[in-house]
Design a protein around this motif. Structure first.
Motif, short mmCIF file in Angstrom:
data_model
loop_
_atom_site.label_atom_id
_atom_site.label_comp_id
_atom_site.label_asym_id
_atom_site.label_seq_id
_atom_site.Cartn_x
_atom_site.Cartn_y
_atom_site.Cartn_z
N SER A 121 1.20 -1.27 -0.19
CA SER A 121 -0.22 -0.13 -0.04
C SER A 121 0.67 1.47 0.10
CB SER A 121 -1.14 0.60 0.59
OG SER A 121 -1.45 -1.24 1.59
N THR A 122 0.89 2.79 -0.66
CA THR A 122 1.19 4.16 -1.06
C THR A 122 0.66 4.20 0.06
OG1 THR A 122 -0.08 4.25 -2.40
CG2 THR A 122 1.84 3.17 -3.00
N LEU A 123 1.05 5.78 -0.14
CA LEU A 123 0.84 6.41 0.86
C LEU A 123 0.14 7.91 -0.21
CD1 LEU A 123 -0.44 8.15 3.64
CD2 LEU A 123 2.05 9.26 3.46
N ASP A 124 -1.66 8.83 -0.51
CA ASP A 124 -1.81 9.08 -1.30
C ASP A 124 -3.15 10.31 -0.60
OD1 ASP A 124 -4.34 8.33 -2.26
OD2 ASP A 124 -3.06 6.55 -3.60
N THR A 125 -3.31 11.52 -1.98
CA THR A 125 -4.29 12.10 -1.07
C THR A 125 -5.76 11.19 -0.74
OG1 THR A 125 -5.07 12.56 -3.19
CG2 THR A 125 -3.39 13.64 -1.77
N ASN A 126 -6.15 10.13 -1.31
CA ASN A 126 -7.11 9.12 -1.01
C ASN A 126 -7.42 8.67 0.30
OD1 ASN A 126 -8.12 9.22 -3.44
ND2 ASN A 126 -6.45 8.25 -4.34
N ASN A 127 -6.02 8.16 1.15
CA ASN A 127 -6.65 8.03 2.30
C ASN A 127 -5.34 9.05 3.40
OD1 ASN A 127 -3.76 6.73 1.25
ND2 ASN A 127 -3.14 5.47 3.07
N ALA A 128 -5.47 9.84 3.26
CA ALA A 128 -4.69 11.01 3.88
C ALA A 128 -4.61 12.73 3.33
CB ALA A 128 -2.61 11.15 3.34
N VAL A 129 -5.09 13.00 4.75
CA VAL A 129 -5.63 14.50 4.47
C VAL A 129 -5.50 15.17 6.03
CG1 VAL A 129 -7.78 15.74 4.73
CG2 VAL A 129 -8.01 14.22 3.50
N LYS A 170 -6.54 3.13 7.35
CA LYS A 170 -6.19 2.62 6.07
C LYS A 170 -6.78 1.80 4.73
CE LYS A 170 -6.59 -0.95 9.35
NZ LYS A 170 -7.23 -2.04 9.32
N THR A 171 -6.68 1.76 3.71
CA THR A 171 -7.07 1.26 2.41
C THR A 171 -7.49 0.47 2.79
OG1 THR A 171 -5.03 0.61 1.26
CG2 THR A 171 -5.43 2.71 0.61
N ALA A 229 -7.14 -5.97 8.74
CA ALA A 229 -5.95 -5.66 9.83
C ALA A 229 -5.11 -5.25 9.55
CB ALA A 229 -6.87 -6.56 10.93
N HIS A 230 -4.34 -5.63 8.98
CA HIS A 230 -2.68 -5.71 9.13
C HIS A 230 -2.31 -4.60 9.74
CE1 HIS A 230 -3.30 -10.06 7.84
NE2 HIS A 230 -4.36 -9.54 6.36
N PHE A 231 -2.34 -2.86 8.56
CA PHE A 231 -1.58 -2.43 8.73
C PHE A 231 -1.47 -1.02 9.24
CE2 PHE A 231 -0.85 -3.74 3.65
CZ PHE A 231 0.40 -4.33 4.71
N CYS A 232 -2.45 -1.38 10.62
CA CYS A 232 -2.56 -0.07 11.57
C CYS A 232 -1.30 0.78 12.76
CB CYS A 232 -3.56 -0.23 12.52
SG CYS A 232 -5.01 -0.74 12.14
N GLY A 233 -0.24 -0.36 12.18
CA GLY A 233 1.03 -0.33 13.18
C GLY A 233 1.78 1.34 12.38
N TYR A 234 1.82 0.39 10.58
CA TYR A 234 2.30 1.97 10.12
C TYR A 234 1.99 2.63 9.35
CZ TYR A 234 4.87 -3.01 8.61
OH TYR A 234 5.69 -3.85 9.11
N ARG A 235 0.34 3.44 9.80
CA ARG A 235 -0.32 4.69 9.04
C ARG A 235 -0.04 4.97 10.79
NH1 ARG A 235 -0.43 3.92 3.92
NH2 ARG A 235 -1.68 2.69 3.35
N ARG A 273 9.72 -7.53 5.90
CA ARG A 273 9.61 -6.72 4.34
C ARG A 273 8.72 -7.90 3.78
NH1 ARG A 273 15.60 -5.04 2.17
NH2 ARG A 273 15.55 -4.67 4.16
N GLY A 274 8.01 -6.36 2.89
CA GLY A 274 7.39 -7.87 1.38
C GLY A 274 5.75 -8.37 2.68
N THR A 275 5.80 -8.07 4.03
CA THR A 275 4.55 -8.70 4.64
C THR A 275 3.81 -8.01 5.24
OG1 THR A 275 5.30 -9.04 7.20
CG2 THR A 275 6.85 -10.18 4.96
N ARG A 276 2.36 -8.53 5.33
CA ARG A 276 1.77 -8.41 6.04
C ARG A 276 1.15 -8.25 7.82
NH1 ARG A 276 -2.27 -7.12 2.49
NH2 ARG A 276 -4.42 -6.54 3.50
N LYS A 277 2.83 -8.47 7.73
CA LYS A 277 3.08 -8.72 10.04
C LYS A 277 2.61 -7.97 10.38
CE LYS A 277 6.99 -12.65 8.95
NZ LYS A 277 7.60 -12.98 8.52
N HIS A 278 1.56 -7.99 11.72
CA HIS A 278 1.65 -7.26 12.43
C HIS A 278 2.99 -6.58 13.35
CE1 HIS A 278 -3.18 -7.71 12.69
NE2 HIS A 278 -2.88 -8.58 11.72
#
Length: 256
Positions: free
Chosen positions: A2-10, A42-43, A48-54, A104-109
Motif C-alpha cells: 500500500s502507498t500513501l496518497d490523498t485518497n487516504n491522507a488528509v 487504511k486502504t 486488519a494488518h497495517f494500523c501500526g504503519y499508518r 519486509r514485503g509481508t502483512r505481519k503486524h
C-alpha cells in the motif's frame, strides 16, 4: 504494498475538530495537537494488518512543515518496513527480527517496539511508557491530559468560551491490545468525564472532513455522528488493562 496518497491522507482535520468542539455544548475544555497533523487511514485492501504503519506515518507527518508536498514526503509502508529492518540490524529493538522473522514485503503486524526502533534509528528522541492494571485507562487519560496541557506555545481557538486549545504538541502513538491508534487530543465533558481524541486508521476518512467546515455545518446531524469516530470514551478504555504510548520528545522535520 500500500502507498500513501490523498485518497487516504488528509490535512486540516485538527482545525475542523477544533471547530466542532467549540460548538459542542457538552465539551467544557479540549486540548489538541499541532494542526500539522495529517489523518491517515487504511486502504480497503489492507484488512486488519497495517494500523501500526499508518500510525507511524501520522507521527512523522506531524513533524513536517505545512506545504503542498507534506504528504508526498511521508514514507510508504514498503519504505517503513525497510527502515525498521535496518533499525533492527543496527541494534534498535533487535528482538523484533527474531520474533517476526522479518517483515519486509509481508502483512505481519507491528507495534510500539517497531515504531520506537524506526524513530530512534532516525535520531528522533522518543519515550515509551506502559500503563497496566485496573486503572490503566485512568493513567492513560491523566498522562494525555498532562501532555497536551503542558504545551510551550498554546493558542486558543476562536470561541468566546476559549475552551478549545490548539497546541504545538505532536500526536501520541497508542497501542492497546490488538490495535494501535494516534492520540491527537483530549476532551473534558460537562459530565466530568474525559475522552481521547484519536485518528483511528481502521476508520475510513469522512468525506465532510476533507475540506474546511463552514459556519453552519456544526449543526449537521451527520457531522455530529462522524465526530464520534474521533473519540474514545472512558467506557471504551476500561475494556483494556494495558496500554503503551510512544511520545516524540521534540519536533524534528522529516525522517533521515
Amino acid at each position: 504494498m500500500s502507498t500513501l496518497d490523498t485518497n487516504n491522507a488528509v490535512e486540516g482535520v485538527i482545525s475542523n475538530l477544533a471547530f466542532l468542539l467549540a460548538h459542542n455544548n457538552n465539551v467544557v475544555a479540549a486540548h489538541l495537537c499541532t494542526t500539522n497533523a495529517i489523518q491517515i487511514s487504511k486502504t480497503p485492501d489492507e484488512g486488519a494488518h497495517f494500523c501500526g504503519y499508518r500510525n507511524i506515518q501520522m507521527l512523522l507527518a506531524a513533524q513536517e512543515l505545512k506545504s503542498d508536498a507534506a504528504i508526498e514526503r511521508i514514507p510508504t509502508i514498503a519504505n517503513l518496513q525497510i527502515k525498521i529492518e535496518e533499525a533492527w540490524k543496527a541494534g534498535f529493538n533487535s528482538h523484533g527480527m527474531a520474533q517476526t522473522g522479518g517483515i519486509r514485503g509481508t502483512r505481519k503486524h507491528i507495534g510500539t517496539s517497531e515504531a520506537e526502533a524506526i524513530l530512534l534509528s532516525s535520531n528522533i528522541p522518543c519515550t515509551g511508557i506502559a500503563f497496566q492494571g485496573k486503572t490503566a485507562w485512568q493513567q492513560l487519560l491523566d498522562y494525555t491530559e498532562a501532555h497536551f496541557s503542558a504545551s510551550s506555545n498554546p493558542s486558543v481557538a476562536t470561541t468566546e468560551a476559549q475552551k478549545v486549545h490548539l497546541t504545538d504538541k505532536l500526536p501520541i502513538f497508542l497501542q492497546r491490545p490488538d490495535h494501535s491508534l494516534t492520540i491527537v487530543g483530549l476532551i473534558k465533558c460537562r459530565s466530568g468525564k474525559r475522552k481521547l481524541l484519536t485518528f483511528d486508521p481502521a476508520w475510513q476518512l469522512p468525506s465532510l472532513m476533507r475540506s474546511p467546515l463552514s459556519a453552519n455545518q456544526h449543526q449537521a446531524w451527520r457531522l455530529k455522528w462522524l465526530f464520534k469516530q474521533y473519540t474514545k470514551s472512558e467506557r471504551y478504555l476500561k475494556r483494556y488493562s494495558a496500554f503503551e504510548v510512544l511520545v516524540i520528545e521534540r519536533q524534528i522535520q522529516g525522517l533521515n
